[in-house]
Scaffold this motif. Structure first.
Motif, PDB file in Angstrom:
ATOM      1  N   GLY A 113      35.239  69.422  36.325  1.00  0.00           N
ATOM      2  CA  GLY A 113      35.240  70.300  35.263  1.00  0.00           C
ATOM      3  C   GLY A 113      35.701  71.677  35.162  1.00  0.00           C
ATOM      4  N   PRO A 114      35.511  72.428  34.199  1.00  0.00           N
ATOM      5  CA  PRO A 114      36.097  73.711  33.980  1.00  0.00           C
ATOM      6  C   PRO A 114      35.449  74.599  35.124  1.00  0.00           C
ATOM      7  N   THR A 115      36.321  75.552  35.384  1.00  0.00           N
ATOM      8  CA  THR A 115      35.863  76.891  36.431  1.00  0.00           C
ATOM      9  C   THR A 115      34.762  77.420  35.802  1.00  0.00           C
ATOM     10  N   ILE A 116      33.927  78.123  36.347  1.00  0.00           N
ATOM     11  CA  ILE A 116      32.761  78.784  35.824  1.00  0.00           C
ATOM     12  C   ILE A 116      33.157  80.081  34.858  1.00  0.00           C
ATOM     13  N   ASP A 117      34.304  80.426  35.233  1.00  0.00           N
ATOM     14  CA  ASP A 117      34.984  81.747  34.338  1.00  0.00           C
ATOM     15  C   ASP A 117      35.342  80.965  32.972  1.00  0.00           C
ATOM     16  N   ARG A 138      21.920  80.234  30.794  1.00  0.00           N
ATOM     17  CA  ARG A 138      22.104  79.067  32.055  1.00  0.00           C
ATOM     18  C   ARG A 138      23.085  79.386  33.146  1.00  0.00           C
ATOM     19  N   ILE A 139      24.328  79.855  32.690  1.00  0.00           N
ATOM     20  CA  ILE A 139      25.385  80.157  33.708  1.00  0.00           C
ATOM     21  C   ILE A 139      24.834  81.425  34.646  1.00  0.00           C
ATOM     22  N   GLU A 140      24.345  82.400  34.039  1.00  0.00           N
ATOM     23  CA  GLU A 140      23.936  83.484  34.921  1.00  0.00           C
ATOM     24  C   GLU A 140      22.664  83.024  35.719  1.00  0.00           C
ATOM     25  N   ASP A 141      21.623  82.425  35.159  1.00  0.00           N
ATOM     26  CA  ASP A 141      20.687  81.676  36.200  1.00  0.00           C
ATOM     27  C   ASP A 141      20.934  81.075  37.302  1.00  0.00           C
ATOM     28  N   THR A 152      33.499  88.241  41.973  1.00  0.00           N
ATOM     29  CA  THR A 152      34.391  87.431  40.931  1.00  0.00           C
ATOM     30  C   THR A 152      34.964  86.368  41.527  1.00  0.00           C
ATOM     31  N   SER A 153      35.057  86.252  42.822  1.00  0.00           N
ATOM     32  CA  SER A 153      35.381  84.816  43.456  1.00  0.00           C
ATOM     33  C   SER A 153      34.603  83.509  42.945  1.00  0.00           C
ATOM     34  N   HIS A 154      33.356  83.923  42.821  1.00  0.00           N
ATOM     35  CA  HIS A 154      32.506  82.832  42.232  1.00  0.00           C
ATOM     36  C   HIS A 154      32.721  82.293  41.119  1.00  0.00           C
ATOM     37  N   TYR A 155      33.379  82.981  40.073  1.00  0.00           N
ATOM     38  CA  TYR A 155      33.918  82.507  38.883  1.00  0.00           C
ATOM     39  C   TYR A 155      35.187  81.420  38.924  1.00  0.00           C
ATOM     40  N   LEU A 157      34.932  79.042  40.850  1.00  0.00           N
ATOM     41  CA  LEU A 157      34.605  77.931  41.444  1.00  0.00           C
ATOM     42  C   LEU A 157      34.289  76.948  40.341  1.00  0.00           C
ATOM     43  N   ARG A 158      34.200  75.531  40.417  1.00  0.00           N
ATOM     44  CA  ARG A 158      34.031  74.501  39.313  1.00  0.00           C
ATOM     45  C   ARG A 158      32.499  74.725  38.833  1.00  0.00           C
ATOM     46  N   TYR A 159      32.293  74.489  37.539  1.00  0.00           N
ATOM     47  CA  TYR A 159      30.982  74.935  37.051  1.00  0.00           C
ATOM     48  C   TYR A 159      30.286  73.344  37.006  1.00  0.00           C
ATOM     49  N   GLN A 160      30.504  72.282  37.259  1.00  0.00           N
ATOM     50  CA  GLN A 160      29.960  71.142  37.325  1.00  0.00           C
ATOM     51  C   GLN A 160      29.083  71.261  38.885  1.00  0.00           C
ATOM     52  N   LEU A 161      29.660  71.590  39.867  1.00  0.00           N
ATOM     53  CA  LEU A 161      29.034  71.566  40.947  1.00  0.00           C
ATOM     54  C   LEU A 161      27.971  72.668  40.941  1.00  0.00           C
TER      55      LEU A 161
END
Length: 240
Positions: A113-117, A138-141, A152-155, A157-161
């Protein structure tokens, strides 16, 4: 072991499995050589449940019993809307008497899926359009659950994971396993598959997971702790 849909109706054939994808919005997911169809073929025709069970036994170091497999199992993990959809939700128990849940994410060469960003930008826009939207919260939690200090590096990553791990722990069993099963069908693209694998390993590393010993080829196994709960994460390739 039973295979059933979320309403408890038994599934014994590919045709019965395909009925879950009869709605217009779901039909596009049911295509030979792609993930949903490959997961069904793997379980029904290629002794897939036993292959997964034996791998779980190896990782846990004890006998395991699978009781039920539910395709497209929704697992709520917060109060912010729709839950995590496991391609396969497997319940069972260990020889030590502990309850077990295996959340399977089936892939051919589909991305995570998309990146977290990207997801966060979409969530911010949703919040602007509808102040009652919970997508941003939800994303922040989820970020706070996985990372003591978000950078910033965490954003990237892939959101689905991010929600697949949370949705596996949320099943509330004593033993929790997220199992990414990659099916190398004739449709599999090696370049895209390799990129997806890199995305998975990058997430695992950033989340602080530690490798587990294993004896198989084409498999990565790690231990991840979320909110004081142990999650085993497995990535394995299967030739179909």
């Amino acid at each position: 072991m039973r295979i059933a849909d979320s309403k408890g109706c038994r599934i014994k054939t590919i045709d019965e499995w395909s009925m879950m994808y009869e709605k217009d919005g779901e039909k596009r997911h049911w295509e030979p050589g792609r993930s949903a169809h490959s997961a069904a073929d793997f379980i029904l025709n290629r002794n897939g449940a036993e292959r997964l069970r034996l791998r779980v036994e190896e990782l846990l170091g004890q006998a395991v019993q699978f009781d039920c497999i539910v395709p497209e199992l929704e697992q709520r993990f917060d109060a912010h809307g729709r839950g995590r959809m496991h391609d396969l939700g497997i319940t069972g128990s260990t020889a030590a008497g502990k309850s077990l849940f295996v959340g399977v994410e089936a892939k051919v060469d589909e991305t995570f899926g998309p990146t977290i960003d990207e997801a966060y930008a979409k969530a911010r826009k949703a919040k602007e359009d509808n102040p009652r939207s919970n997508a941003q919260q939800r994303i922040e939690d989820l970020l706070a659950l996985h990372f003591p200090e978000v950078d910033t590096s965490h954003y990237k990553l892939r959101y689905q994971l991010l929600y697949a791990t949370a949705g596996t722990i949320a099943a509330g069993k004593e033993v929790s396993i997220l199992y990414v099963a990659v099916f190398k069908t004739q449709s599999f693209n090696e370049r895209i598959g390799a990129s997806n694998h890199e995305d998975y390993l990058r997430f695992i590393e950033k989340a602080g997971a530690q490798p587990l010993p294993n004896t198989g080829n084409n498999i990565d196994a790690h231990e991840l702790w979320l909110d004081g709960k142990r999650l085993i994460c497995v990535h394995e390739c299967f030739k179909l």
